[in-house]
Write an enzyme that holds these catalytic residues in place. Structure first.
Site, PDB file in Angstrom:
ATOM      1  CB  THR A 145      -0.904   0.011   1.247  1.00  0.00           C
ATOM      2  OG1 THR A 145      -1.684  -1.194   1.257  1.00  0.00           O
ATOM      3  CG2 THR A 145      -1.828   1.216   1.262  1.00  0.00           C
ATOM      4  CD  GLU A 146      -1.428   4.978  -0.417  1.00  0.00           C
ATOM      5  OE1 GLU A 146      -0.934   5.461  -1.440  1.00  0.00           O
ATOM      6  OE2 GLU A 146      -2.650   4.943  -0.209  1.00  0.00           O
ATOM      7  CG  LEU A 147       4.822   2.769  -4.434  1.00  0.00           C
ATOM      8  CD1 LEU A 147       5.577   3.786  -5.303  1.00  0.00           C
ATOM      9  CD2 LEU A 147       5.022   1.363  -5.009  1.00  0.00           C
TER      10      LEU A 147
END
Length: 436
Positions: A145-147
């Protein structure tokens, strides 16, 4: 030879309705169905469907030379199934070409990797199962998630069997190093790490339609020249961005679709360029070194850290109180509670509580249903309070909670009986009126 790795993130959360204090204990439905459906259909029409059509055309025209990767969150896929099944079909057409890779992530686009390994693994398996069912692929590359990434998270992902992971090419992590090479995890070198070239990615995702930008207008020819100017020994250029870049963040009128359609044609004219999926990059390139990330990084804001989701006391309180329920959730077999638990974890709910209003404010306002971070916090905590009451009733741990659970069950049975009797009375009244 430089290879281009194009990856797109597709995610839409289940947005909550305005849930007031007096709803706690009385109303257990949390979702804004109208907003969820209308926003999703709008984004599908403006972005996902036309962009999928362009990509399918590019794949067929370039006969195996053009490739892309997607990470579709589970909550986005669930909404496609509910409101826009034609989008699932368009992604299935892309999958059938053999030139599109689908990556693994947590089903609900959550921040659980920061809290619990077991729950993290469960959510990733949930997501993998849906990808297998819909697209007949078994993901081998992971995108958190979200890198969000750290050395420890990378090691955890490697133990789960993934061969590579995507993250941000943050300046404070890279130092003098370039994002245009393949790296590996510093704890477990078996895990390859692909780093986003955020400057070149953001030129498309954020700056493309800005007429005040010194490089406007950005054309496929100009962008190709920039890629040619990258250091001669560069091996991979990772262009990672939200899929809403095409048609939503950058409207059709900016020329973004023409740019997308023209770029592969320009690049493939050059002998020194190719396109690869993340798994192909991991298979064909050797890491030049390990990358050390002792503290979590992300794609977000200037700091590239976690402050967009956990940077203030409201976010931290909501996050901690949510995961304090995890031990009970592990004993819960109620399907409705389990669904709500999944949707409560979506990172967007914490993002809405962000109080960073300066250079990054516009990003935090995108599709934000709340007027202020404080309103987002209060709404979330009201829902979490009701959810906690329901969970305590379903999984009581002491005599007091057992009594509450018993009484709640009795009340529910009585309400159901009253509803049946009212329906019967109404039916009899209708019959009587007809006879008269």
């Amino acid at each position: 030879m430089k290879t281009i790795c194009l990856y797109f993130q597709v995610h839409q959360p289940f947005r909550f309705r305005r849930y007031r204090f007096f709803d706690i204990g009385n109303d257990h439905y949390y979702y804004d169905d109208y907003s969820n459906e209308s926003i999703l259909k709008k984004v599908c029409e403006k972005s996902y469907l036309p962009t999928n059509e362009i990509l399918l055309k590019l794949i067929h025209e370039n006969k195996g030379k053009f490739k892309v990767a997607f990470s579709l969150s589970g909550v986005a896929m669930k909404q496609f199934q509910l409101y826009a099944p034609e989008v699932i079909e368009s992604f299935q057409k892309l999958a059938a070409t053999g030139q599109v890779e689908f990556l693994a992530e947590t089903y609900c686009h959550s921040l659980v990797a920061l809290k619990d390994k077991k729950e993290f693994a469960r959510q990733v398996k949930m997501h993998d199962d849906v990808i297998k069912e819909l697209f007949n692929q078994q993901p081998s590359v992971f995108r958190n998630t979200e890198l969000i990434y750290s050395d420890e998270m990378g090691s955890m992902v490697s133990k789960m069997g993934y061969k590579a992971m995507l993250t941000e090419g943050a300046k404070h992590v890279l130092g003098w190093k370039s994002p245009n090479y393949l790296y590996c995890n510093s704890i477990n070198p078996k895990l390859k790490v692909l780093l986003k070239n955020f400057v070149l990615s953001d030129d498309i995702a954020f700056r493309f339609g800005n007429r005040d930008w010194s490089e406007w207008p950005l054309t496929p020819q100009k962008y190709t020249q920039w890629l040619k100017n990258i250091e001669p020994n560069a091996e991979v250029i990772n262009l990672f961005m939200d899929y809403e870049t095409f048609g939503e963040h950058q409207w059709k009128e900016t020329g973004i679709f023409d740019f997308l359609e023209g770029l592969p044609k320009e690049l493939l004219k050059e002998p020194g360029f190719s396109f690869s999926t993340p798994s192909e990059v991991a298979d064909h390139l050797q890491p030049v070194s390990s990358i050390s990330v002792p503290y979590p990084i992300s794609w977000a804001d200037e700091e590239r850290d976690l402050t967009a989701w956990l940077g203030n006391e409201m976010q931290q309180e909501a996050f901690d109180k949510l995961y304090a329920l995890l031990p009970k959730m592990e004993k819960c077999d109620d399907p409705t509670l389990n669904d709500d638990w999944i949707y409560l974890q979506t990172s967007d709910h914490f993002y809405y509580m962000c109080t960073k209003y300066f250079s990054d404010g516009a990003v935090h306002a995108y599709f934000n249903p709340y007027e202020s971070p404080y309103q987002a916090f209060i709404n979330y905590m009201n829902i979490l309070s009701d959810f906690s009451l329901r969970l305590n009733a379903a999984v009581p741990e002491n005599s007091e909670e057992e009594s509450i659970s018993h009484l709640t069950h009795i009340l529910k049975e009585k309400e159901e009986m009253i509803a049946k009797l009212e329906a019967r009375v109404n039916k009899l009244r209708t019959k009587k009126k007809k006879k008269q």
